[in-house]
Design a protein around this motif. Structure first.
Motif, PDB file in Angstrom:
ATOM      1  N   ILE A 137      12.587   5.566  -4.321  1.00  0.00           N
ATOM      2  CA  ILE A 137      11.129   5.675  -4.198  1.00  0.00           C
ATOM      3  C   ILE A 137      10.749   6.773  -3.207  1.00  0.00           C
ATOM      4  O   ILE A 137       9.823   7.556  -3.449  1.00  0.00           O
ATOM      5  CB  ILE A 137      10.536   4.317  -3.775  1.00  0.00           C
ATOM      6  N   LYS A 138      11.458   6.847  -2.091  1.00  0.00           N
ATOM      7  CA  LYS A 138      11.175   7.893  -1.109  1.00  0.00           C
ATOM      8  C   LYS A 138      11.408   9.286  -1.703  1.00  0.00           C
ATOM      9  O   LYS A 138      10.659  10.230  -1.426  1.00  0.00           O
ATOM     10  CB  LYS A 138      12.057   7.700   0.123  1.00  0.00           C
ATOM     11  N   GLN A 139      12.437   9.394  -2.529  1.00  0.00           N
ATOM     12  CA  GLN A 139      12.703  10.673  -3.192  1.00  0.00           C
ATOM     13  C   GLN A 139      11.569  11.015  -4.155  1.00  0.00           C
ATOM     14  O   GLN A 139      11.144  12.176  -4.244  1.00  0.00           O
ATOM     15  CB  GLN A 139      14.042  10.602  -3.929  1.00  0.00           C
ATOM     16  N   GLN A 140      11.054  10.009  -4.866  1.00  0.00           N
ATOM     17  CA  GLN A 140       9.934  10.240  -5.774  1.00  0.00           C
ATOM     18  C   GLN A 140       8.686  10.682  -5.020  1.00  0.00           C
ATOM     19  O   GLN A 140       7.935  11.543  -5.485  1.00  0.00           O
ATOM     20  CB  GLN A 140       9.646   8.961  -6.570  1.00  0.00           C
ATOM     21  N   ILE A 141       8.467  10.109  -3.836  1.00  0.00           N
ATOM     22  CA  ILE A 141       7.312  10.502  -3.025  1.00  0.00           C
ATOM     23  C   ILE A 141       7.451  11.961  -2.578  1.00  0.00           C
ATOM     24  O   ILE A 141       6.479  12.741  -2.629  1.00  0.00           O
ATOM     25  CB  ILE A 141       7.172   9.575  -1.802  1.00  0.00           C
ATOM     26  N   GLU A 142       8.648  12.344  -2.143  1.00  0.00           N
ATOM     27  CA  GLU A 142       8.876  13.721  -1.719  1.00  0.00           C
ATOM     28  C   GLU A 142       8.629  14.692  -2.865  1.00  0.00           C
ATOM     29  O   GLU A 142       8.018  15.760  -2.680  1.00  0.00           O
ATOM     30  CB  GLU A 142      10.297  13.881  -1.184  1.00  0.00           C
ATOM     31  N   GLN A 143       9.096  14.335  -4.060  1.00  0.00           N
ATOM     32  CA  GLN A 143       8.886  15.192  -5.227  1.00  0.00           C
ATOM     33  C   GLN A 143       7.407  15.285  -5.576  1.00  0.00           C
ATOM     34  O   GLN A 143       6.900  16.366  -5.918  1.00  0.00           O
ATOM     35  CB  GLN A 143       9.687  14.654  -6.413  1.00  0.00           C
ATOM     36  N   ALA A 144       6.693  14.171  -5.467  1.00  0.00           N
ATOM     37  CA  ALA A 144       5.255  14.169  -5.764  1.00  0.00           C
ATOM     38  C   ALA A 144       4.495  15.015  -4.744  1.00  0.00           C
ATOM     39  O   ALA A 144       3.580  15.775  -5.105  1.00  0.00           O
ATOM     40  CB  ALA A 144       4.728  12.743  -5.766  1.00  0.00           C
ATOM     41  N   ASP A 145       4.858  14.891  -3.457  1.00  0.00           N
ATOM     42  CA  ASP A 145       4.229  15.708  -2.416  1.00  0.00           C
ATOM     43  C   ASP A 145       4.449  17.198  -2.678  1.00  0.00           C
ATOM     44  O   ASP A 145       3.537  18.022  -2.519  1.00  0.00           O
ATOM     45  CB  ASP A 145       4.781  15.341  -1.041  1.00  0.00           C
ATOM     46  N   HIS A 146       5.669  17.534  -3.068  1.00  0.00           N
ATOM     47  CA  HIS A 146       5.992  18.931  -3.358  1.00  0.00           C
ATOM     48  C   HIS A 146       5.180  19.440  -4.547  1.00  0.00           C
ATOM     49  O   HIS A 146       4.635  20.556  -4.512  1.00  0.00           O
ATOM     50  CB  HIS A 146       7.488  19.066  -3.636  1.00  0.00           C
ATOM     51  N   GLU A 147       5.085  18.628  -5.583  1.00  0.00           N
ATOM     52  CA  GLU A 147       4.312  19.007  -6.778  1.00  0.00           C
ATOM     53  C   GLU A 147       2.837  19.179  -6.432  1.00  0.00           C
ATOM     54  O   GLU A 147       2.179  20.126  -6.885  1.00  0.00           O
ATOM     55  CB  GLU A 147       4.486  17.934  -7.861  1.00  0.00           C
ATOM     56  N   ALA A 148       2.318  18.276  -5.617  1.00  0.00           N
ATOM     57  CA  ALA A 148       0.909  18.363  -5.224  1.00  0.00           C
ATOM     58  C   ALA A 148       0.653  19.628  -4.413  1.00  0.00           C
ATOM     59  O   ALA A 148      -0.312  20.374  -4.683  1.00  0.00           O
ATOM     60  CB  ALA A 148       0.522  17.126  -4.420  1.00  0.00           C
ATOM     61  N   ASP A 170       4.171   0.563  -8.367  1.00  0.00           N
ATOM     62  CA  ASP A 170       4.707  -0.524  -9.193  1.00  0.00           C
ATOM     63  C   ASP A 170       6.172  -0.794  -8.825  1.00  0.00           C
ATOM     64  O   ASP A 170       6.579  -1.958  -8.682  1.00  0.00           O
ATOM     65  CB  ASP A 170       4.602  -0.164 -10.675  1.00  0.00           C
ATOM     66  N   ASP A 171       6.945   0.279  -8.696  1.00  0.00           N
ATOM     67  CA  ASP A 171       8.354   0.121  -8.327  1.00  0.00           C
ATOM     68  C   ASP A 171       8.497  -0.493  -6.942  1.00  0.00           C
ATOM     69  O   ASP A 171       9.362  -1.338  -6.699  1.00  0.00           O
ATOM     70  CB  ASP A 171       9.066   1.480  -8.363  1.00  0.00           C
ATOM     71  N   ALA A 172       7.639  -0.064  -6.027  1.00  0.00           N
ATOM     72  CA  ALA A 172       7.677  -0.594  -4.665  1.00  0.00           C
ATOM     73  C   ALA A 172       7.319  -2.076  -4.639  1.00  0.00           C
ATOM     74  O   ALA A 172       7.936  -2.872  -3.927  1.00  0.00           O
ATOM     75  CB  ALA A 172       6.726   0.197  -3.771  1.00  0.00           C
ATOM     76  N   ARG A 227       6.130   4.678   4.918  1.00  0.00           N
ATOM     77  CA  ARG A 227       6.814   4.357   6.169  1.00  0.00           C
ATOM     78  C   ARG A 227       8.136   3.626   5.953  1.00  0.00           C
ATOM     79  O   ARG A 227       8.872   3.377   6.902  1.00  0.00           O
ATOM     80  CB  ARG A 227       5.890   3.508   7.063  1.00  0.00           C
ATOM     81  N   TRP A 228       8.440   3.255   4.714  1.00  0.00           N
ATOM     82  CA  TRP A 228       9.704   2.571   4.456  1.00  0.00           C
ATOM     83  C   TRP A 228      10.881   3.478   4.799  1.00  0.00           C
ATOM     84  O   TRP A 228      10.848   4.686   4.553  1.00  0.00           O
ATOM     85  CB  TRP A 228       9.791   2.167   2.986  1.00  0.00           C
ATOM     86  N   LYS A 229      11.949   2.870   5.340  1.00  0.00           N
ATOM     87  CA  LYS A 229      13.139   3.622   5.723  1.00  0.00           C
ATOM     88  C   LYS A 229      14.382   2.960   5.131  1.00  0.00           C
ATOM     89  O   LYS A 229      14.787   1.889   5.578  1.00  0.00           O
ATOM     90  CB  LYS A 229      13.268   3.687   7.249  1.00  0.00           C
ATOM     91  N   SER A 273       0.842  -1.202   0.000  1.00  0.00           N
ATOM     92  CA  SER A 273       0.000   0.000   0.000  1.00  0.00           C
ATOM     93  C   SER A 273       0.872   1.246   0.000  1.00  0.00           C
ATOM     94  O   SER A 273       2.053   1.200   0.385  1.00  0.00           O
ATOM     95  CB  SER A 273      -0.920   0.013   1.220  1.00  0.00           C
ATOM     96  N   PHE A 274       0.272   2.365  -0.414  1.00  0.00           N
ATOM     97  CA  PHE A 274       1.019   3.619  -0.426  1.00  0.00           C
ATOM     98  C   PHE A 274       1.406   4.029   0.987  1.00  0.00           C
ATOM     99  O   PHE A 274       2.496   4.577   1.217  1.00  0.00           O
ATOM    100  CB  PHE A 274       0.182   4.716  -1.095  1.00  0.00           C
ATOM    101  N   ALA A 275       0.527   3.747   1.946  1.00  0.00           N
ATOM    102  CA  ALA A 275       0.833   4.049   3.345  1.00  0.00           C
ATOM    103  C   ALA A 275       2.061   3.266   3.816  1.00  0.00           C
ATOM    104  O   ALA A 275       2.911   3.787   4.548  1.00  0.00           O
ATOM    105  CB  ALA A 275      -0.361   3.736   4.231  1.00  0.00           C
ATOM    106  N   ASP A 276       2.163   1.991   3.372  1.00  0.00           N
ATOM    107  CA  ASP A 276       3.335   1.182   3.716  1.00  0.00           C
ATOM    108  C   ASP A 276       4.613   1.815   3.160  1.00  0.00           C
ATOM    109  O   ASP A 276       5.628   1.929   3.850  1.00  0.00           O
ATOM    110  CB  ASP A 276       3.185  -0.233   3.168  1.00  0.00           C
ATOM    111  N   VAL A 277       4.527   2.208   1.904  1.00  0.00           N
ATOM    112  CA  VAL A 277       5.708   2.756   1.239  1.00  0.00           C
ATOM    113  C   VAL A 277       6.161   4.049   1.908  1.00  0.00           C
ATOM    114  O   VAL A 277       7.362   4.306   2.044  1.00  0.00           O
ATOM    115  CB  VAL A 277       5.426   2.984  -0.260  1.00  0.00           C
TER     116      VAL A 277
END
Length: 591
Positions: A88-99, A149-151, A9-11, A3-7
């Motif tokens: 993947i975490k970097q992609q999430i940060e970029q997506a959050d910033h874009e949103a 998909d990558d996750a 929390r990944w470290k 799930s996206f929530a799982d991803v």
């Protein structure tokens, strides 16, 4: 299903820690080889008990080889997963910033919510704005789907390796030793598919490494080729792992050379070679002792046993991530076995002082420093005619300068972001630094020379350092700093900024040739301020040596790019006999 929530929390740092722990476990297992060999049946033992013991030993070897192969395979998978998760975490940060920039929010479940729709949009632009926001939303949704998909793929690859290990499906690598067992067919295939850089340049190495898949990089880190640790352009962390892994092999090779030389007695011709081998073994001892230090951790960036003497470079701190990186090159009589530990300690002190200076100025930047002994500095045991073509010729400095230039380039090119890079050189090491800088393309932001007999040129523009960012220090009674053997005395070169070595509010004064890096001194404070990118905090000042008050006339020598100064018969008023005193002092230093 991930799930996206799982991803979220990944470290990746957790996986990095597991990767390091697995490496230690693998090394512990491989190091049991001697005990395993010692547990074989003694020669001459026979009978049922001996047969039973032999079978048990054979089973133990098989089990150990399987265990080593499993640990190695899981470690490769964990390393690849750590890289995947970091990306993947970097992609999430970029997506959050874009949103956020467009008034959207990505929910915990991976949905896209419109939380700040634009207000007061003119009626004739409503449809256009609506379509634009739909496009932004759809792009965010597409990005989230790709992240998931990558996750999912990363999770599946790691799970596959863990399952294979748990079910004993991993075949050990060919060969009889435990070390061979770690090199499984799958790891070999991944490493082989990576190929090699197209040439020996740092740029080619950096481009090659960055082009590899996470799995290929992980396989190369698990069983690195011999050349990987010394290749400029490869990340420092990877070089460190590869070079640490080579220490035992290098030691075994040297011990074998020693045994061969000692067989049947040592001839006069072989004594020098045997001494070189013994010195290299002592150098390895010093390397291991130095890199065992943990506060902060060390990185072994060069380990080269070719040539007459061992070459090495050790970083204090993380050269891959530090905001400020300095590279220190020492000079005459430097050897790994006698000098590495001391210079490493001085670099640790420099890092500490640089960080203290940053904190004092409200900054929390990170700092790393490298003690670079990556060339064969001249030795007293060699021809030491200081005015001849020997220890003070530029040949070692020029050859070392080429290597040092590549080392500078490699630091910048291996990283995604350039650090603030400072080149530091002492004595003959400043000459080596000068030739390295003359090579250009190095990305050095600041240069510091101290106790320098010359930098191989009389024109500061030849060093390719930004204007106003070259510094020199000379202590009282440092006669080497007046030697002016390589391109003339830097004290008379326009473009250098003079930093004080005398007592000040920032520290004690220093005298002579060897104490510039001592703690709680003005000279160390000045270098730390430059390394930290805080040149305004330096204490300026110039200390003239005896050679600086002598009238001199430059004349060209056959050595390209250098000039020596004719002390001649003329001296300035009140400086009678100073020329003779200076030459005598230099001879004493080199004797």
């Amino acid at each position: 299903m991930v799930s996206f929530a799982d991803v979220r929390r990944w470290k990746p740092e957790g996986l990095d820690a597991v990767h390091n722990d697995l490496g230690k476990r693998r090394d512990d297992l491989v190091n049991l080889q001697d005990e395993l060999d010692g547990a074989k049946n003694p020669e001459g033992w026979s009978g049922k008990a001996a047969d039973g013991s032999a079978k048990q030993h054979e089973k133990l070897v098989s089990d150990m080889r399987s265990l080593v192969a499993e640990v190695a395979t899981v470690r490769v998978a964990v390393a690849a997963a750590a890289d995947d998760v970091a990306r993947i975490k970097q992609q999430i940060e970029q997506a959050d910033h874009e949103a956020q920039a467009n008034g959207f929010e990505i929910t915990e479940e991976g949905g896209v919510r419109d939380v700040k729709p634009p207000q007061d949009v003119p009626e004739d632009q409503l449809e256009q704005v609506k379509q634009q926001r739909i496009q932004v939303r759809d792009k965010l949704v597409e990005t989230i789907e790709k992240i998931l998909d990558d996750a999912e793929k990363a999770d599946a690859e790691l799970a596959k390796a863990l399952t294979s290990a748990e079910q004993d499906k991993i075949e050990p690598g060919k060969g009889g030793s435990l070390a061979d067992a770690a090199n499984t067919d799958d790891i070999q295939a991944l490493a082989a598919s990576a190929g090699k850089p197209k040439d020996d340049s740092p740029k080619a190495a950096a481009e090659w490494w960055k082009s590899l898949s996470d799995e290929q990089r992980a396989a190369l880190r698990e069983n690195p080729p011999e050349w990987l640790g010394n290749r400029d352009g490869i990340p420092a962390e990877v070089r460190d792992e590869a070079n640490r892994g080579r220490i035992d092999d290098v030691r075994n090779d040297l011990e074998q050379q020693k045994r061969q030389l000692e067989q049947g007695g040592v001839s006069e011709d072989e004594k020098e070679k045997l001494q070189q081998v013994n010195d290299k073994i002592k150098s390895l001892d010093e390397v291991e002792k130095t890199i065992a230090k943990e506060d902060p951790p060390r990185q072994l960036l060069v380990l080269d046993s070719s040539g007459e003497r061992m070459k090495a470079a050790v970083g204090v701190g993380n050269v891959d991530t530090a905001d400020h990186v300095s590279v220190f090159t020492p000079g005459y009589t430097t050897t790994v076995q006698d000098s590495l530990g001391d210079y490493d300690s001085k670099m640790a002190d420099l890092v500490k002082e640089s960080k203290a200076e940053l904190l004092r100025n409200g900054k929390d930047d990170s700092v790393a420093a490298v003690a670079w002994l990556g060339y064969e500095a001249p030795q007293k045991s060699e021809d030491t005619d200081v005015f001849g073509d020997s220890v003070v010729s530029s040949s070692s400095a020029q050859e070392g300068g080429e290597k040092l230039n590549n080392f500078y380039k490699g630091i910048n090119q291996s990283r995604d972001t350039d650090p603030h890079l400072t080149a530091i050189g002492h004595s003959y090491g400043s000459t080596t630094t000068g030739y390295a800088l003359q090579g250009g393309g190095h990305g050095v932001d600041d240069a510091i020379i101290f106790g320098s007999p010359g930098v191989g040129t009389n024109d500061i523009e030849d060093l390719h350092v930004p204007e106003g960012h070259a510094y020199r220090l000379e202590a009282k009674d440092d006669q080497v700093a007046d030697f002016s053997r390589f391109g003339g005395d830097p004290s008379h070169m326009d473009g250098f900024k003079d930093l004080s070595t005398e007592k000040s509010n920032e520290g004690k004064g220093v005298e002579g040739h060897s104490d510039y890096l001592d703690t709680e001194t003005t000279s160390q404070h000045n270098m730390a301020s430059v390394v930290a990118g805080l040149p305004d905090n330096t204490v300026e000042g110039k200390t003239n040596g005896v050679g600086d008050v002598i009238s001199y006339v430059p004349h060209q020598t056959q050595e390209a790019g250098s000039a020596i100064y004719d002390f001649g018969e003329k001296t300035v008023s009140g400086a009678k006999d100073l020329g003779e005193k200076t030459v005598s002092g230099i001879k004493d230093f080199f004797s």
